[in-house]
Design an enzyme around this catalytic site. Sequence first.
Site, mmCIF file in Angstrom:
data_model
loop_
_atom_site.group_PDB
_atom_site.id
_atom_site.type_symbol
_atom_site.label_atom_id
_atom_site.label_comp_id
_atom_site.label_asym_id
_atom_site.label_seq_id
_atom_site.Cartn_x
_atom_site.Cartn_y
_atom_site.Cartn_z
ATOM 1 N N THR A 88 0.564 -1.521 0.007
ATOM 2 C CA THR A 88 -0.109 0.054 0.112
ATOM 3 C C THR A 88 0.826 1.302 -0.246
ATOM 4 O O THR A 88 1.757 1.198 0.987
ATOM 5 C CB THR A 88 -1.011 0.634 1.019
ATOM 6 O OG1 THR A 88 -1.391 -0.845 1.141
ATOM 7 C CG2 THR A 88 -1.844 1.189 1.357
ATOM 8 N N SER A 142 -6.488 1.225 -3.279
ATOM 9 C CA SER A 142 -7.112 -0.149 -3.193
ATOM 10 C C SER A 142 -6.193 0.029 -4.920
ATOM 11 O O SER A 142 -6.623 -1.337 -5.231
ATOM 12 C CB SER A 142 -8.356 0.254 -3.421
ATOM 13 O OG SER A 142 -8.606 0.443 -2.576
ATOM 14 N N GLY A 147 2.590 -2.364 8.339
ATOM 15 C CA GLY A 147 3.297 -3.501 9.457
ATOM 16 C C GLY A 147 4.214 -3.786 10.126
ATOM 17 O O GLY A 147 4.746 -4.557 9.436
ATOM 18 N N ARG A 207 -28.570 -9.259 34.231
ATOM 19 C CA ARG A 207 -28.459 -7.698 34.852
ATOM 20 C C ARG A 207 -30.067 -7.577 34.313
ATOM 21 O O ARG A 207 -30.502 -8.557 33.349
ATOM 22 C CB ARG A 207 -28.905 -6.912 33.595
ATOM 23 C CG ARG A 207 -28.342 -5.484 33.655
ATOM 24 C CD ARG A 207 -27.830 -5.361 34.723
ATOM 25 N NE ARG A 207 -27.515 -3.773 34.123
ATOM 26 C CZ ARG A 207 -26.988 -3.125 35.941
ATOM 27 N NH1 ARG A 207 -26.329 -3.311 35.694
ATOM 28 N NH2 ARG A 207 -27.729 -1.507 34.520
ATOM 29 N N GLY A 213 -23.239 0.869 30.434
ATOM 30 C CA GLY A 213 -22.238 1.409 30.637
ATOM 31 C C GLY A 213 -20.833 0.495 31.402
ATOM 32 O O GLY A 213 -20.108 0.658 30.676
ATOM 33 N N THR A 226 -11.287 -2.256 6.114
ATOM 34 C CA THR A 226 -10.461 -2.046 5.391
ATOM 35 C C THR A 226 -9.317 -2.311 4.720
ATOM 36 O O THR A 226 -9.152 -2.265 3.435
ATOM 37 C CB THR A 226 -9.810 -0.660 5.817
ATOM 38 O OG1 THR A 226 -11.081 0.494 6.180
ATOM 39 C CG2 THR A 226 -8.993 0.198 4.912
ATOM 40 N N GLU A 271 -6.111 -5.612 3.940
ATOM 41 C CA GLU A 271 -6.531 -7.152 2.508
ATOM 42 C C GLU A 271 -7.637 -6.346 2.365
ATOM 43 O O GLU A 271 -7.944 -7.049 1.314
ATOM 44 C CB GLU A 271 -6.585 -8.530 3.857
ATOM 45 C CG GLU A 271 -5.490 -8.565 5.050
ATOM 46 C CD GLU A 271 -4.856 -9.550 3.529
ATOM 47 O OE1 GLU A 271 -4.962 -10.007 3.178
ATOM 48 O OE2 GLU A 271 -3.447 -9.502 4.024
ATOM 49 N N ASP A 286 -10.227 -2.931 0.903
ATOM 50 C CA ASP A 286 -11.650 -2.143 0.763
ATOM 51 C C ASP A 286 -12.633 -3.017 1.030
ATOM 52 O O ASP A 286 -12.068 -3.474 -0.382
ATOM 53 C CB ASP A 286 -11.956 -0.866 0.253
ATOM 54 C CG ASP A 286 -12.859 -0.550 0.812
ATOM 55 O OD1 ASP A 286 -13.023 0.096 2.348
ATOM 56 O OD2 ASP A 286 -13.952 0.011 -0.024
#
Lengths: 662, 662
Positions: free
Chosen positions: B148, B154, B187, B320, B415, B436, B438, B440
């Site tokens: 990239t 892309s 990366g 809950r 929460g 996104t 590998e 989009d």
Amino acid sequence: MAEESTATAPPELTVDVAGLTALLDGTYADVRRTVRELLPSYAGVLEDAETMSRDAFRERVKDVVLEIAGTGAAGMGFPKEYGGGGDIGASIAAFETLAYGDLSVLVKVGVQFGLFGGAILQLGTQRHHDAYLADVVSGRLLGCFAMTETGHGSNVQALGTVATYDAATAEFVVTTTSPEAGKDYIGNAAKHARVAVVFAQLEVGGEGHGVHALVVPLRDEDGALLPGVRIEDDGPKMGLNGVDNGRIWFDGVRVPREALLNRFADVTEDGTYVSEIESAGRRFFTMLGTLVQGRVSVGAAGVSASKAALTIAVRYGLQRRQFETGTEDGTEEGAEQLLLDYGLHQRRLFPRLARTYALHFAQEVLAGELHDVFSGVRDDEETRRLLESRAAGTKALATWHATDTVQECREACGGAGYLAVNRFAALKADTDVFTTFEGDNHVLLQLVGKGLLTDYASDFSDLDQLGMVRFVAGLAVDTVLERTRVHRLFEQIRDALPGGKDDWHADSGLRDPSYHLAMYRFREEHLIGGVARRLKRGVDAGMNPGEVFSRVQDHVIAAARAHVERLVLEAFVEKVASVPEDDGGLRLTLNLLCDLHALSGIEADRAWFIEHGRLTAQRSKAITREVGELCRRVRPLARELVDAFAVPEALLRAQALIGGEA
Amino acid sequence: MAEESTATAPPELTVDVAGLTALLDGTYADVRRTVRELLPSYAGVLEDAETMSRDAFRERVKDVVLEIAGTGAAGMGFPKEYGGGGDIGASIAAFETLAYGDLSVLVKVGVQFGLFGGAILQLGTQRHHDAYLADVVSGRLLGCFAMTETGHGSNVQALGTVATYDAATAEFVVTTTSPEAGKDYIGNAAKHARVAVVFAQLEVGGEGHGVHALVVPLRDEDGALLPGVRIEDDGPKMGLNGVDNGRIWFDGVRVPREALLNRFADVTEDGTYVSEIESAGRRFFTMLGTLVQGRVSVGAAGVSASKAALTIAVRYGLQRRQFETGTEDGTEEGAEQLLLDYGLHQRRLFPRLARTYALHFAQEVLAGELHDVFSGVRDDEETRRLLESRAAGTKALATWHATDTVQECREACGGAGYLAVNRFAALKADTDVFTTFEGDNHVLLQLVGKGLLTDYASDFSDLDQLGMVRFVAGLAVDTVLERTRVHRLFEQIRDALPGGKDDWHADSGLRDPSYHLAMYRFREEHLIGGVARRLKRGVDAGMNPGEVFSRVQDHVIAAARAHVERLVLEAFVEKVASVPEDDGGLRLTLNLLCDLHALSGIEADRAWFIEHGRLTAQRSKAITREVGELCRRVRPLARELVDAFAVPEALLRAQALIGGEA
């Protein structure tokens, strides 16, 4: 899927950005300008959020909040005699604009001035105002708002903290009765609050009187916890890590009788409970109702976050090229098309842009009503209930919109959107809880639904869900409908709404606001009637009310949502109608956005409209085509439409990267 | 809105959790068990992600990745002679299971072993394998995958890095030709990679040959950058901050001729370009095609993240309580109902749970095909193209599903869901970019759409969007449809599909899988035909292909999505059919989930089905009712259905809080 339109090109619009900003800014343009000028001075906080340790960042955020307090921008809603600005509308406008900046700062402002200060102002009396407000407004006294408990998020009436009156000493004894009754998610509690407004079950002489609020000191001047108070840090959160949320447990903490915020109820020294409001439920909802400003503020912040996200995504779409475009003769071959020229990209961003405008104007109406009620311009019980309902519903829609819009904008910026420098990381993480705090959105819409079904009658204000089910089930369906103002309001339009297959050419009148309104109103009324019928039928069939409610719950929420959608659309339509026709292209531009908002709303729910005989398949497809066409018309105006939000450039950190200078 | 069903109660199902886990784990149950046992040993990383500085966390994650490499769990896909496991299917199963743990660790594993190691394995030849693979598999040599660029996300074919062959020295000279051509989001680049696989335009003797990959050293043994290499940190990201993403610029970096990964093309010493694949486009897509494992892996990780989120949310919903339930005689009055007993809560979680099962089985089919192709069990060009298309489409659906499911689960936990200790913060932030990287998702679906329209013919593999528009426009619509295997496949079912108003009682056969499949297939075929017609009409009307594509883009994507949805449903239906009828309640349970998945998919798109004459309004409402009914049937099984995912308890940090012990 839409087919290509063969319509001739509409006249080109141009947008006067300054004029549009002025229109958006409205009455409080000066306040907004002041805050916009203030924001760049602490734009660095956006980066500090990433680089500082959590402890350091909390201190940094506190310092910024105190700076803001020093400018007067945070206390605009408090009376002038305590250093405030005496203008509630201004305080909402300021808060909404602050939301362009770091959201930890915003939420800490909200906790200190909205929740904590607001509770003292609204639930307290002169003695509390005199004792605290000047220090609250200046930031000398930081406090927190201790309502939510670990075991009771949404059901505040059932909370487990108890304040027992001890007539012997004329004190209240505040106690956390179980681990689950610990206060939780309380902003300012973990570090900075010296005082809390604590919501507790009031017990006087062995008798319970429901939930009331008291001022309870937490820490001494040096920040050391006071005896009987235990506080635990809530730890790292998805976002808003500049706000020190914590849990609080009270073990027999004694506060003087005067600590009770006694605007609506009091306990005399000898231990007599007195209140002008007889029903405990009604008293509770009256108290809560005075805190409505919090919901109005969160909704406003959601709209602002959406504006920031759209500003970044639209600019990115206007700079980034992807794949090649070309003409048949090859002259443009090899040039890549701007992202924003793709139909799909327009579809992803522009309906959300239009809806952001719609919600902006809906917030404007809401803030105006809030101002009028709390300034005494127009304050009666019915007006308050309508305000509370509108605030709850608008908060739900605006915050869901923020979650959705920030997400879509992030994805629309691809990998760049994932980098913190482009702001989406914080926008997403910080706004995510907006759908939960100040009332979970689904619970809020249930509240709106209850109001619709009981026509906001104060007699029914203390009905819980089951009470509501029983109440509605006890009426004839027609009675329910006739009771509602919706019915009275819509009676005249019902027959005017075109519907069946023969009435319409598939694409005639698609841009007529009276058509949009009629559709939205029909949906609302039909859903309310349907809920009433189902509640009744369920109970008649012998199901218990809990089971009936469980099954009809999504319908109640759909009805409430339809109601609020109608209010939002009306606000937009009325705003457009108020703009002079000859005011440059302003009215035409707003009209375009309003059409896009209304039609994409119908498109999103077109299955329902078809199922209920209000859309033919053919007309439904025509609406989809029209939405695509409107998006193409918005395309050349997109940059101006986001620039009009006037998010200060210093807060658009993204610019460097988006410009490709990295 | 659904009405109450009057159906009699179905027989009660019970779920054998271990049996269901075994079914989900499938062929690679042993591998999955091994990884599940490994995961708790570094469960602490989940907390380290919150408490450590970014630099320290990156080192921590690197160390864990090396530990995992030491166990053999990361290298299962590499040949045994280099220390791998020689089993591609096993490597996918291991990766999918690793995705229950910290996702920075997972993505760093993916970068090192999938992208970097995978490129050397797939694009290189013996000399590269011998030189690098043993060190890659052991983790002694860390590397990155530099494809990239800032300016080209892309559109890889258009990237701007150039590798020029210098015959005088038999070297390639690698150069970043503009600021926008810098490699980005890479990366391992910012810190740990010593070597990069760099994608660059190959130029030999003044002639361009398209994008090829070369091995380029970045840093020396001590981590110092080599001459001509400039690297910048991408800085903080929304999530995955344990992975050191960076930007790389090359300034005349020289590498030997042998650095070219020359499986598909080579340059002789005297500077002659040689390749067995003549078309540059086809060569490019063949190279990319070998890297398909990355997409399969990301999709798998998306499904695992959804499983973790649902496990936490369902358990929370079972502990809950909210508001009160009650019976008419008042005996239960005051008890609060479990969150998961609310119809709306079921509606929010269970269709997503069912879809997670569906995507799990779709991934299983996909991983099986991947294994067969790359193990040579069944490897021909058509099979590869179908695999690539399925991988692209499944990745898109699975990662969008993760984004959506994690969000909904967070909100469903209120929460508590916002606190980092409950995992949603990291799940959300870390998985967000899955849509996104590998590829989009929208671009991937366009790829799938192109395959559908050109029937995966290899002659058309190098068509770009405009080429595709021109190609399709040049055919008769019938020809397009007849070309597609969809047509051949569906010819026999078309007449079998019930449709119009008279054919059906509104609710008969709603749980018949052949009805579900017929609906999904009809949608797919109809959308593909519609796209072809619109492309043709647009070009015939004189619009340029770029404009035509822009307008039809959402339709192309809808067609592709419908195609992948059909594949997913088929995988689920076939799996259910493969379970013996007498195998406890397993088959009935899966059947229930498959019905829920199929019907909620139709419900979500019911507007389209009505518009295209395949649903009456009445039957559409019946489907909505049925989805509610199926949710109620899933309710008593919910805990078992998430327990069967077998997310290790140590990774469910949430437990403490959810149990209310905080």
